[in-house]
Design a protein around this motif. Structure first.
Motif, mmCIF file in Angstrom:
data_model
loop_
_atom_site.group_PDB
_atom_site.id
_atom_site.type_symbol
_atom_site.label_atom_id
_atom_site.label_comp_id
_atom_site.label_asym_id
_atom_site.label_seq_id
_atom_site.Cartn_x
_atom_site.Cartn_y
_atom_site.Cartn_z
ATOM 1 N N ARG A 6 -78.158 13.745 28.802
ATOM 2 C CA ARG A 6 -78.869 14.719 27.973
ATOM 3 C C ARG A 6 -78.340 14.551 26.555
ATOM 4 O O ARG A 6 -77.188 14.111 26.357
ATOM 5 C CB ARG A 6 -78.711 16.128 28.497
ATOM 6 C CG ARG A 6 -77.379 16.746 28.337
ATOM 7 C CD ARG A 6 -77.474 18.272 28.558
ATOM 8 N NE ARG A 6 -76.337 18.875 27.954
ATOM 9 C CZ ARG A 6 -75.295 19.377 28.616
ATOM 10 N NH1 ARG A 6 -75.279 19.352 29.924
ATOM 11 N NH2 ARG A 6 -74.279 19.883 27.975
ATOM 12 N N PRO A 7 -79.154 14.865 25.560
ATOM 13 C CA PRO A 7 -78.699 14.683 24.182
ATOM 14 C C PRO A 7 -77.438 15.491 23.896
ATOM 15 O O PRO A 7 -77.301 16.634 24.338
ATOM 16 C CB PRO A 7 -79.869 15.202 23.342
ATOM 17 C CG PRO A 7 -81.058 15.107 24.249
ATOM 18 C CD PRO A 7 -80.533 15.341 25.637
ATOM 19 N N THR A 8 -76.517 14.898 23.163
ATOM 20 C CA THR A 8 -75.325 15.598 22.707
ATOM 21 C C THR A 8 -75.731 16.527 21.570
ATOM 22 O O THR A 8 -76.445 16.121 20.663
ATOM 23 C CB THR A 8 -74.265 14.595 22.195
ATOM 24 O OG1 THR A 8 -73.916 13.712 23.263
ATOM 25 C CG2 THR A 8 -73.024 15.290 21.690
ATOM 26 N N VAL A 9 -75.277 17.769 21.643
ATOM 27 C CA VAL A 9 -75.554 18.743 20.590
ATOM 28 C C VAL A 9 -74.216 19.165 19.986
ATOM 29 O O VAL A 9 -73.348 19.680 20.685
ATOM 30 C CB VAL A 9 -76.301 19.974 21.141
ATOM 31 C CG1 VAL A 9 -76.549 20.985 20.031
ATOM 32 C CG2 VAL A 9 -77.604 19.568 21.807
ATOM 33 N N ILE A 10 -74.061 18.922 18.695
ATOM 34 C CA ILE A 10 -72.848 19.304 17.975
ATOM 35 C C ILE A 10 -73.288 20.114 16.761
ATOM 36 O O ILE A 10 -74.044 19.614 15.916
ATOM 37 C CB ILE A 10 -72.024 18.072 17.544
ATOM 38 C CG1 ILE A 10 -71.583 17.274 18.769
ATOM 39 C CG2 ILE A 10 -70.816 18.494 16.706
ATOM 40 C CD1 ILE A 10 -70.906 15.958 18.457
ATOM 41 N N GLY A 11 -72.840 21.359 16.694
ATOM 42 C CA GLY A 11 -73.222 22.228 15.587
ATOM 43 C C GLY A 11 -74.716 22.453 15.505
ATOM 44 O O GLY A 11 -75.265 22.578 14.414
ATOM 45 N N GLY A 12 -75.375 22.442 16.654
ATOM 46 C CA GLY A 12 -76.817 22.643 16.692
ATOM 47 C C GLY A 12 -77.637 21.408 16.367
ATOM 48 O O GLY A 12 -78.854 21.452 16.373
ATOM 49 N N GLU A 13 -76.977 20.309 16.089
ATOM 50 C CA GLU A 13 -77.662 19.063 15.711
ATOM 51 C C GLU A 13 -77.511 18.014 16.807
ATOM 52 O O GLU A 13 -76.521 18.004 17.531
ATOM 53 C CB GLU A 13 -77.063 18.504 14.408
ATOM 54 C CG GLU A 13 -77.144 19.435 13.226
ATOM 55 C CD GLU A 13 -78.548 19.596 12.693
ATOM 56 O OE1 GLU A 13 -79.312 18.616 12.714
ATOM 57 O OE2 GLU A 13 -78.888 20.715 12.268
ATOM 58 N N THR A 14 -78.501 17.143 16.899
ATOM 59 C CA THR A 14 -78.434 15.999 17.804
ATOM 60 C C THR A 14 -78.496 14.720 16.970
ATOM 61 O O THR A 14 -78.995 14.733 15.844
ATOM 62 C CB THR A 14 -79.592 15.995 18.820
ATOM 63 O OG1 THR A 14 -80.833 15.931 18.114
ATOM 64 C CG2 THR A 14 -79.554 17.225 19.702
ATOM 65 N N ALA A 15 -77.999 13.643 17.513
ATOM 66 C CA ALA A 15 -78.056 12.345 16.843
ATOM 67 C C ALA A 15 -78.734 11.360 17.780
ATOM 68 O O ALA A 15 -78.510 11.389 18.992
ATOM 69 C CB ALA A 15 -76.657 11.858 16.482
ATOM 70 N N GLU A 16 -79.537 10.493 17.214
ATOM 71 C CA GLU A 16 -80.218 9.480 18.017
ATOM 72 C C GLU A 16 -79.203 8.617 18.759
ATOM 73 O O GLU A 16 -78.201 8.192 18.191
ATOM 74 C CB GLU A 16 -81.075 8.591 17.113
ATOM 75 C CG GLU A 16 -81.812 7.507 17.869
ATOM 76 C CD GLU A 16 -82.585 6.572 16.956
ATOM 77 O OE1 GLU A 16 -83.021 5.529 17.467
ATOM 78 O OE2 GLU A 16 -82.742 6.882 15.767
ATOM 79 N N GLY A 17 -79.432 8.434 20.048
ATOM 80 C CA GLY A 17 -78.580 7.553 20.837
ATOM 81 C C GLY A 17 -77.248 8.146 21.239
ATOM 82 O O GLY A 17 -76.341 7.413 21.612
ATOM 83 N N ARG A 32 -72.709 6.863 23.413
ATOM 84 C CA ARG A 32 -73.311 7.002 22.089
ATOM 85 C C ARG A 32 -73.490 5.651 21.415
ATOM 86 O O ARG A 32 -72.702 4.726 21.607
ATOM 87 C CB ARG A 32 -72.479 7.926 21.211
ATOM 88 C CG ARG A 32 -71.114 7.407 20.893
ATOM 89 C CD ARG A 32 -70.297 8.408 20.085
ATOM 90 N NE ARG A 32 -68.977 7.895 19.804
ATOM 91 C CZ ARG A 32 -68.671 7.105 18.787
ATOM 92 N NH1 ARG A 32 -69.597 6.747 17.933
ATOM 93 N NH2 ARG A 32 -67.438 6.674 18.615
ATOM 94 N N LYS A 33 -74.565 5.597 20.635
ATOM 95 C CA LYS A 33 -74.841 4.387 19.870
ATOM 96 C C LYS A 33 -73.833 4.301 18.731
ATOM 97 O O LYS A 33 -73.529 5.296 18.080
ATOM 98 C CB LYS A 33 -76.260 4.416 19.323
ATOM 99 C CG LYS A 33 -76.663 3.153 18.620
ATOM 100 C CD LYS A 33 -78.141 3.019 18.353
ATOM 101 C CE LYS A 33 -78.797 4.229 17.778
ATOM 102 N NZ LYS A 33 -80.177 3.991 17.364
ATOM 103 N N THR A 34 -73.300 3.118 18.531
ATOM 104 C CA THR A 34 -72.309 2.890 17.484
ATOM 105 C C THR A 34 -72.535 1.490 16.930
ATOM 106 O O THR A 34 -73.538 0.856 17.221
ATOM 107 C CB THR A 34 -70.881 3.087 18.050
ATOM 108 O OG1 THR A 34 -69.945 3.009 16.983
ATOM 109 C CG2 THR A 34 -70.544 2.096 19.127
ATOM 110 N N GLU A 35 -71.616 1.016 16.174
ATOM 111 C CA GLU A 35 -71.726 -0.332 15.614
ATOM 112 C C GLU A 35 -70.488 -1.136 15.966
ATOM 113 O O GLU A 35 -69.371 -0.623 15.904
ATOM 114 C CB GLU A 35 -71.873 -0.254 14.088
ATOM 115 C CG GLU A 35 -72.085 -1.598 13.444
ATOM 116 C CD GLU A 35 -72.306 -1.496 11.946
ATOM 117 O OE1 GLU A 35 -71.873 -2.435 11.243
ATOM 118 O OE2 GLU A 35 -72.883 -0.509 11.488
ATOM 119 N N ASP A 36 -70.713 -2.372 16.347
ATOM 120 C CA ASP A 36 -69.616 -3.314 16.550
ATOM 121 C C ASP A 36 -69.271 -3.845 15.163
ATOM 122 O O ASP A 36 -69.974 -4.688 14.610
ATOM 123 C CB ASP A 36 -70.058 -4.434 17.484
ATOM 124 C CG ASP A 36 -68.990 -5.493 17.703
ATOM 125 O OD1 ASP A 36 -68.067 -5.606 16.867
ATOM 126 O OD2 ASP A 36 -69.082 -6.202 18.714
#
Length: 103
Positions: A6-17, A32-36
């Motif tokens: 399920r989408p992560t919700v932090i401070g009422g906001e979600t982030a793609e991936g 979570r989507k990140t960068e190598d």
């Protein structure tokens, strides 16, 4: 073993991936989507997040979301199968104590 995202919700906001991993109604991890940064490519970090001692293999990074879900599942199944009923009870107690009170 059923794992849901399920989408992560932090401070009422979600982030793609960015997803919370749920097992039997309890949050057990995050993907979570990140960068190598070494290769400059997209990656997906995954980690088990239960409040118990965790092994070095309880987190990692994969090239895409599907690979991250599979790697998480493999690690979760290994971790969960190693837990005693007492450890599960302690995990549930600790996790429940962190929940905000309902009014």
């Amino acid at each position: 073993m059923i794992l849901k995202l399920r989408p992560t919700v932090i401070g009422g906001e979600t982030a793609e991936g960015d997803f919370v991993v749920v097992h039997e109604g309890r949050e057990v991890g995050r993907i979570r989507k990140t960068e190598d940064h070494v290769h400059g490519t997209e990656a997906h970090a995954w980690t088990i997040t239960v409040p118990l001692p965790l092994a070095a293999w309880s987190h990692g990074s994969s090239a895409n979301l599907e690979a991250a879900k599979e790697a998480f599942r493999t690690a979760w199944e290994q971790f969960y199968s190693s837990l005693t009923p007492e450890q599960i009870a302690r995990w549930h107690h600790t996790q429940d104590a962190r929940k905000p009170p309902t009014t």
